[in-house]
Each structure stands twice: as C-alpha cells, then as structure tokens.
Design a protein around this motif. Structure first.
Motif, short mmCIF file in Angstrom:
data_model
loop_
_atom_site.label_atom_id
_atom_site.label_comp_id
_atom_site.label_asym_id
_atom_site.label_seq_id
_atom_site.Cartn_x
_atom_site.Cartn_y
_atom_site.Cartn_z
N LYS A 60 -14.65 51.51 27.28
CA LYS A 60 -14.95 52.56 26.30
C LYS A 60 -13.64 53.25 25.93
O LYS A 60 -13.05 53.98 26.73
CB LYS A 60 -15.95 53.56 26.88
N LEU A 61 -13.21 52.99 24.70
CA LEU A 61 -11.89 53.47 24.28
C LEU A 61 -11.76 54.99 24.33
O LEU A 61 -10.67 55.49 24.59
CB LEU A 61 -11.58 52.95 22.88
N GLU A 62 -12.84 55.70 24.13
CA GLU A 62 -12.75 57.17 24.19
C GLU A 62 -12.36 57.63 25.60
O GLU A 62 -11.78 58.70 25.76
CB GLU A 62 -14.05 57.82 23.74
N ASP A 63 -12.66 56.81 26.63
CA ASP A 63 -12.32 57.16 28.01
C ASP A 63 -10.97 56.59 28.45
O ASP A 63 -10.44 56.98 29.49
CB ASP A 63 -13.39 56.64 28.98
N LEU A 64 -10.43 55.65 27.69
CA LEU A 64 -9.22 54.94 28.10
C LEU A 64 -7.94 55.42 27.42
O LEU A 64 -6.89 54.83 27.63
CB LEU A 64 -9.38 53.44 27.83
N ASN A 65 -8.05 56.44 26.62
CA ASN A 65 -6.85 56.91 25.92
C ASN A 65 -6.49 58.32 26.37
O ASN A 65 -7.34 59.10 26.77
CB ASN A 65 -7.04 56.85 24.41
N THR A 66 -5.22 58.60 26.30
CA THR A 66 -4.69 59.93 26.53
C THR A 66 -3.89 60.29 25.29
O THR A 66 -2.90 59.62 24.99
CB THR A 66 -3.79 59.97 27.78
N ASN A 67 -4.36 61.28 24.57
CA ASN A 67 -3.69 61.69 23.33
C ASN A 67 -3.47 60.51 22.38
O ASN A 67 -2.39 60.34 21.83
CB ASN A 67 -2.37 62.39 23.63
N ALA A 99 -11.14 54.89 13.80
CA ALA A 99 -9.69 55.09 13.97
C ALA A 99 -9.20 54.77 15.38
O ALA A 99 -8.14 54.15 15.55
CB ALA A 99 -9.31 56.53 13.61
N LEU A 100 -9.95 55.17 16.40
CA LEU A 100 -9.53 54.92 17.78
C LEU A 100 -9.45 53.43 18.08
O LEU A 100 -8.52 52.96 18.74
CB LEU A 100 -10.49 55.62 18.75
N MET A 101 -10.40 52.66 17.57
CA MET A 101 -10.39 51.22 17.78
C MET A 101 -9.23 50.58 17.00
O MET A 101 -8.56 49.68 17.51
CB MET A 101 -11.71 50.60 17.37
N LYS A 102 -8.98 51.05 15.81
CA LYS A 102 -7.86 50.52 15.02
C LYS A 102 -6.54 50.77 15.73
O LYS A 102 -5.67 49.90 15.79
CB LYS A 102 -7.85 51.16 13.62
N LYS A 103 -6.39 51.95 16.31
CA LYS A 103 -5.17 52.26 17.08
C LYS A 103 -5.04 51.32 18.27
O LYS A 103 -3.96 50.80 18.55
CB LYS A 103 -5.22 53.73 17.53
N TRP A 104 -6.14 51.08 18.98
CA TRP A 104 -6.14 50.16 20.12
C TRP A 104 -5.70 48.76 19.66
O TRP A 104 -4.86 48.13 20.29
CB TRP A 104 -7.53 50.12 20.76
N ILE A 105 -6.27 48.30 18.56
CA ILE A 105 -5.91 46.98 18.03
C ILE A 105 -4.44 46.93 17.68
O ILE A 105 -3.73 45.97 18.03
CB ILE A 105 -6.79 46.64 16.80
N ASP A 106 -3.93 47.95 17.00
CA ASP A 106 -2.52 47.98 16.62
C ASP A 106 -1.61 47.93 17.84
O ASP A 106 -0.56 47.28 17.82
CB ASP A 106 -2.20 49.24 15.81
#
Length: 185
Positions: free
Chosen positions: A39-46, A77-84
């Motif tokens: 779950k990307l919302e839990d795996l990112n910091t800022n 947007a969060l998924m796009k950032k992860w992909i990038d």
C-alpha cells in the motif's frame, strides 16, 4: 499459484469502497505466503519511497498487479511517483542490468467511477478504455514486458444520496477480484 505482488495506489485506502474490497477479497483467497500487498500510502515518507526495497519486491514476484482507481484517465499521483522512482533506468530498462521485469506478468487492475457508456462516446469521454490504456501499456513494453493484461470495472463510485450504492459496488468488487484470481492462476 504464483508469487503475487500488488502495488496498491489508492491514496486513501481506508476511505475506499471498491479498491479496499478487491484487496480484502484477494487477501482471503490467496495464500499469505504467495501474496505481497504494498500500500503506497503506507510506504512513503514525504512522497519518497525506499526504491531498493520496492525493486526487490518486484523481483520476488511472478505476477505484479497495479491496483488503483482511475484518476483523470491515469494513475493517482502517488502511484505515478512510485512508478517514476522504481521502474527506472538501470533496473527496468537500459544500462547493464535493465529489463529485470521482462519475464513478469503484469496486470493493470483498476476501478472507474463513471459508466461504461461514457467511454468512446463523443459527447462524454471520447476515448475508449483501450485508447486510454495505451500509455500505461507502452511504459511496460518499453521495459520489454510481454505479458500485460488488465481488468477494470465501471460504476465504482459512491456519493451518499447522489450516486451509486455500497451494495452494488461490493458486488462488482467481488466480481472484479474473481477475474483477477482467474488471471493469475
């Protein structure tokens, strides 16, 4: 069954009806040792990810599922950032160690709030779903991925007293998740 990694790109999983129900169905129907839900919302910091850790999760998978709600005809947007960040040069394409994803099965699994009849309709959303998916598929083709498929479900939006019903969305979510299970077996 294969090792499955799901990249869940919903920006607020707990408030979701359909994406949450799809993941819950999969969790209850796939052996835990074969399923890795990220779950990307839990795996990112800022808005930053541990890229090495995320790439390792992809390498361990036979099947990678991108699970997300369609936002403005693309990824949230969060998924796009992860992909990038994660599907990058030297890992997924180019360089000495590029193309590390080419033997993986990829499935785009997404929910659409609008009605199916709106897509490909010149008076509403002129593009068909196949046309909207071309850039998403091309991203993986560039990484030499050969096994790319998708499953999506329409009418997955609920606005209290205005649009949709939770019961209908839950039924469609279970049907959607069943299709996913069929695709990975």
């Amino acid at each position: 069954m294969k090792n499955i990694t799901i990249i869940s790109g919903h920006p607020n999983h707990e408030s979701s009806i359909s994406n949450k129900a799809i993941l819950e169905y999969l969790e209850s129907n796939v052996m835990k040792s074969q399923l890795n839900i990220r779950k990307l919302e839990d795996l990112n910091t800022n808005f930053e990810f541990n890229v090495i850790q995320e790439q390792e999760a992809l390498l361990q998978a036979d099947t990678i599922i991108f699970q997300f709600p369609l936002f403005w005809y693309s990824f949230p947007a969060l998924m796009k950032k992860w992909i990038d960040d994660v599907i990058c040069y030297g890992f997924a394409f180019g360089g000495e160690k590029g193309a590390q994803l080419k033997d993986k099965q990829f499935i785009f699994s997404f929910t659409v709030g609008g009605q199916e009849s709106a897509y490909g309709n010149e008076n509403e959303i002129a593009l068909t779903m196949d046309e909207l998916l071309k850039p998403l598929k091309q991203m993986l083709r560039y990484c030499q991925v050969k096994d790319i498929s998708y499953v999506y479900s329409h009418n997955m939006l609920y606005i209290p007293d205005m649009y949709g019903s939770i019961e209908d969305i839950n039924v469609r979510s279970e049907c959607h998740a069943s299709k996913l299970l069929f695709m990975v077996n």
